[in-house]
Enzyme design. Sequence first.
Site, PDB file in Angstrom:
ATOM      1  N   ASP A  69       0.826  -2.236  13.356  1.00 25.66           N
ATOM      2  CA  ASP A  69       1.207  -2.837  12.065  1.00 25.66           C
ATOM      3  C   ASP A  69       1.418  -4.322  12.270  1.00 25.66           C
ATOM      4  OD1 ASP A  69       3.083  -3.855   9.955  1.00 25.66           O
ATOM      5  OD2 ASP A  69       2.819  -1.817   9.199  1.00 25.66           O
ATOM      6  N   THR A  96      -0.929   7.640  -1.044  1.00 25.52           N
ATOM      7  CA  THR A  96      -2.228   7.528  -1.708  1.00 25.52           C
ATOM      8  C   THR A  96      -3.113   6.461  -1.069  1.00 25.52           C
ATOM      9  OG1 THR A  96      -1.487   5.841  -3.286  1.00 25.52           O
ATOM     10  CG2 THR A  96      -1.097   8.144  -3.876  1.00 25.52           C
ATOM     11  N   ASP A 111       4.879  -5.735  11.186  1.00 27.97           N
ATOM     12  CA  ASP A 111       5.982  -5.369  12.081  1.00 27.97           C
ATOM     13  C   ASP A 111       5.905  -6.157  13.383  1.00 27.97           C
ATOM     14  OD1 ASP A 111       6.879  -3.590  10.213  1.00 27.97           O
ATOM     15  OD2 ASP A 111       6.155  -1.792  11.253  1.00 27.97           O
ATOM     16  N   ARG A 141       0.839  -1.193   0.000  1.00 29.13           N
ATOM     17  CA  ARG A 141       0.000   0.000   0.000  1.00 29.13           C
ATOM     18  C   ARG A 141       0.873   1.241   0.000  1.00 29.13           C
ATOM     19  NH1 ARG A 141      -4.043   1.451   4.944  1.00 29.13           N
ATOM     20  NH2 ARG A 141      -2.055   1.732   5.961  1.00 29.13           N
TER      21      ARG A 141
END
Length: 212
Positions: free
Chosen positions: A203, A107, A206, A103
């Site tokens: 995340d 944007t 992560d 991603r």
Amino acid sequence: MDIHVVDHPLVAHKLTTLRDASTDSPTFRRLTDELVTLLTYEATRDVRVEAVQVTTPVAIAEGVRLAPPKPLIVPILRAGLGMLEGMQHLLPTAEVGFLGMIRDEETLEPATYAERLPDDLTGRQAYVLDPMLATGGTLSAAIEFLVTRGCSAITAVCLLAAPEGIARVEADLADIGVPVSLVVAAVDEKLNEVGYIVPGLGDAGDRLYGVV
């Protein structure tokens, strides 16, 4: 899109520990594995089977087995890999393909950078693994990709989803032409200004594998 939020105390218990910022990566990986196995039980309620007979020590018994073609598991790299083993506990004979999608942090739109899948997936049931359904762009793109290859039914398995992501996937896939289902442990409150699920769990990639 059929949406199923798995309401079970063990699911809620494991998800709570995943959310905790103090949970270390080894524990996070183990709990993800356990949680995905629980979600898989619900996600495979419509897996295709065929009738068979087997001989028990006493008599003939009617039963079922998974029908061909084999189910296809598709983790979205990299975080989806952390969900693969949990699903394979219940679907050990399924085939596995991979989609690498990322991603854009500005944007928030997805792009495919790698794929390892057969060119022809006609008639296949696919199970897409992605821990976080946030903005929805990645999951929509992955499902559209699989449909173009011929998949006839797709179930997405996610740990968490945001309402905005669900709405986008439903809008993007309104005319997709094949059954699509979503199985999640919870639907959270919202997305924040940078596209993270709130309260979420951070995340997922992560927390599974460390920051790289």
